[in-house]
Design an enzyme around this catalytic site. Structure first.
Site, short mmCIF file in Angstrom:
data_model
loop_
_atom_site.label_atom_id
_atom_site.label_comp_id
_atom_site.label_asym_id
_atom_site.label_seq_id
_atom_site.Cartn_x
_atom_site.Cartn_y
_atom_site.Cartn_z
CG HIS A 71 0.85 9.95 0.11
ND1 HIS A 71 2.05 10.60 0.24
CD2 HIS A 71 1.15 8.69 -0.24
CE1 HIS A 71 3.04 9.76 -0.04
NE2 HIS A 71 2.53 8.58 -0.34
CB SER B 218 7.57 10.69 -1.21
OG SER B 218 6.26 10.62 -0.71
CE LYS C 232 10.22 3.65 -0.76
NZ LYS C 232 8.85 4.19 -0.93
P1 ADP Z 1 5.71 2.87 0.58
O1 ADP Z 1 7.16 3.07 0.92
O2 ADP Z 1 4.99 1.97 1.56
O3 ADP Z 1 5.42 2.50 -0.85
P2 ADP Z 1 4.71 5.54 -0.05
O4 ADP Z 1 4.53 6.68 0.91
O5 ADP Z 1 5.69 5.72 -1.15
O6 ADP Z 1 5.06 4.30 0.89
O7 ADP Z 1 3.32 5.13 -0.69
C1 ADP Z 1 2.26 4.67 0.09
C2 ADP Z 1 1.12 4.23 -0.81
O8 ADP Z 1 0.58 5.37 -1.47
C3 ADP Z 1 1.53 3.25 -1.90
O9 ADP Z 1 0.49 2.30 -2.09
C4 ADP Z 1 1.66 4.12 -3.12
O10 ADP Z 1 1.42 3.40 -4.30
C5 ADP Z 1 0.57 5.14 -2.85
N1 ADP Z 1 0.83 6.40 -3.52
C6 ADP Z 1 1.98 7.12 -3.50
N2 ADP Z 1 1.86 8.24 -4.23
C7 ADP Z 1 0.60 8.23 -4.75
C8 ADP Z 1 -0.14 9.09 -5.63
N3 ADP Z 1 0.42 10.17 -6.15
N4 ADP Z 1 -1.41 8.76 -5.92
C9 ADP Z 1 -1.96 7.63 -5.41
N5 ADP Z 1 -1.32 6.76 -4.61
C10 ADP Z 1 -0.06 7.06 -4.28
#
Ligand code: ADP
Length: 161
Positions: free
Chosen positions: A17, A128, A41
């Protein structure tokens, strides 16, 4: 002035992130990281805790702010005059998921443009949810999350609990 929003669950913030936040902050004038409630979630950390982790990690990025929002992304984007929606792509599963969300958001508000950044190769396997699993069994989170997040994850989910 171009204002972008990067919405997500951030439960918790990972270095994947953080890499995306850093790269997106170079593309726009203002980047607002939005901690949202993904209705599918349940959270390990409260929205306030998640926001605090992000705030601690973006102090060196002057054009990045963090806030908590609920409701439709297009609605709060409209309220903050944001026109770009940042998301990340790690793999084809992310692509399918993000394609659906982007299509719906375009349907709801055609003035908003979704911009997806490719995950850095170092963080392609970082999510995550996987990190929560690793923390549960005491695995090493070094390099995958900021140190304060690693400590908090181990404290909340580690085998001592
Ligand atoms: P959500 O529940 O909205 O998917 P997340 O926190 O899981 O929230 O992810 C938010 C955004 O960050 C999403 O677009 C996801 O694809 C992106 N993302 C999550 N992990 C990574 C990573 N390791 N590298 C790049 N983008 C990521």
């Amino acid at each position: 002035m171009t204002i972008a929003v990067f919405p997500g669950s951030f439960d918790p913030l990972t270095n994947g992130h953080l890499d995306l936040i850093t790269r997106a902050s170079r593309l726009v004038d203002q980047l607002v990281v939005v901690v949202g409630q993904n209705t599918a979630k349940t959270g390990v950390f409260t929205p306030e805790e998640r926001m605090a982790f992000i705030q601690q990690s973006v102090q060196q990025l002057p054009n990045v702010t963090v806030r908590i929002e609920s409701g439709l992304t297009v609605d709060f984007m409209h309220a903050m005059h944001a026109t770009i929606l940042i998301r990340g792509l790690r793999n084809s599963t992310d692509f399918e998921y993000e394609q659906g969300i982007a299509g719906m958001n375009r349907h709801l508000d055609a003035t908003i443009e979704t911009v997806c950044l490719m995950a850095d190769a170092r963080y392609q396997f970082v999510s995550s949810s996987l990190l929560r699993e690793v923390a549960k069994f005491g695995g090493d989170l070094t390099g995958l999350v900021p140190p304060a997040v690693a400590t908090a994850l181990q404290a909340r989910l580690g085998s001592g609990n």
